[in-house]
Design an enzyme around this catalytic site. Sequence first.
Site, PDB file in Angstrom:
ATOM      1  N   GLU A 209       0.875  -1.178   0.000  1.00 50.87           N
ATOM      2  CA  GLU A 209       0.000   0.000   0.000  1.00 50.87           C
ATOM      3  C   GLU A 209       0.907   1.222   0.000  1.00 50.87           C
ATOM      4  O   GLU A 209       1.464   1.587   1.038  1.00 50.87           O
ATOM      5  CB  GLU A 209      -0.920  -0.016   1.220  1.00 50.87           C
ATOM      6  N   CYS A 243      -2.122   9.257   2.559  1.00 51.56           N
ATOM      7  CA  CYS A 243      -1.679   8.680   1.281  1.00 51.56           C
ATOM      8  C   CYS A 243      -2.681   8.917   0.162  1.00 51.56           C
ATOM      9  O   CYS A 243      -2.307   8.916  -1.015  1.00 51.56           O
ATOM     10  CB  CYS A 243      -1.402   7.189   1.441  1.00 51.56           C
TER      11      CYS A 243
END
Length: 456
Positions: A209, A243
Amino acid sequence: MDIKDIVDNQRTYFYTNETKDINTRIKTLKKIRQWIKDNEAEILGALKADLNKGEVESYMCEVGLTLSELNYQLRHIKHWAKKHYTWTPLAQFYGTSFEYAEPYGVTLIMSPWNYPFMLSMEPAIGAIAAGNCVIIKPSAYAPHVSHVIYKMINETCDPNHVCVVEGGREENTALLEQRFDYIFFTGSVNVGHLVMEKASKYLTPVTLELGGKSPCIVDDGKSLKLAAKRIAWGKFLNAGQTCVAPDYLLIREELKDDFVSYMKKVIHEFFGDNPIEHEQLVKIINQKHFDRLNHLLENQDILCGGNSNPSTLKIAPTLVSINDTNNPLMQEEIFGPILPIITYNDIDEVIEFVNSREKPLAFYIFSSHRNIQNKLLQSCSFGGGCINDTIIHLATSKLGFGGVGNSGMGSYHGKKSFDTFSHTRSIVKKARWIDLPMRYYPLNNLKDKLIRMFVR
């Protein structure tokens, strides 16, 4: 205890099959859930100490989402772990076909500092639900949260089942030298390369991720004020250290001035006259990142904000006008409260610009025109996103979350988490009271005709 010994002990424990028992998984998850509820104030205090996150934001973005994922896993785990039957081809008469999930074994969860509690616990919850042994490695950049997670797991779990390894680079290096059955990493692209390289030694499967420069497109003026509010919330939440934060804005040229005016008003509504003095503005995680962000602001066309406080490591929400895409702000993921604004005249310019760069983790479209929405969705590749909002696509256990290309591989949340940490075994069980002869040697024309009847 030596890290190798921790891994070896967990592997030995895994082979007792204790973690494969559904009741063991449920009991462990319920203990963790109760600890979170009983010690919420301690978790919130750690988030305040590491990032200056307020209680409401910490619950909304960390504790609440973790509890939601826990509850979702507990509601569905028994069904997911069951044997699932499927259709059996006539050529395999008489037989039954089924699939069921088995855990990989000993898994490593490496988490980042920006959402240090939630991004440690959500993948760990999925790994436990799937029946694995789990080693959690929180970020050393968020030491207070790291220690809270250590304390929680130490008080609720058998260390041979789930444990936490605290520390920094030395511990990360030692962990990546071990043989794991699955590695789940959340963090930067550069470290993601290293994790994948280390995993390749043992052909260990990984979920990465990562991140990247996630674009936000504003294509028409309908609900422009609402768009400004939702974009500001997504960008300045956690001081942009998210993010999936909108990394840069692409907006039709004729809308720019009005949009900037609305954004300035929204920033004032959120953080007052002097944002860097506002209690609810999250700080930059450390001096290194604070200096990096201030360096990016040098010689920029700043439309709003741009000031900072080195004593508190806070940077004001900042809007920057970009005329040259070679600008330093467009060369790396910003990961801070700075929004570059670029104008365009035709939607094809947007598609060409986005597709000329690495595939982003998130993608945000603000448009009232379905044809524009569909054109962007069909033309651009990205991990996930929203239409007419930001960030919220990751806040549900019903949708998988993950990147593509340079922004990551694999996904999790809800059933996706259970699947990520499971290997699905496919089984055909044949009866012994009948045996179709057509597959056996010697093969002949009659058998060929029979095979063609059944297999087509």
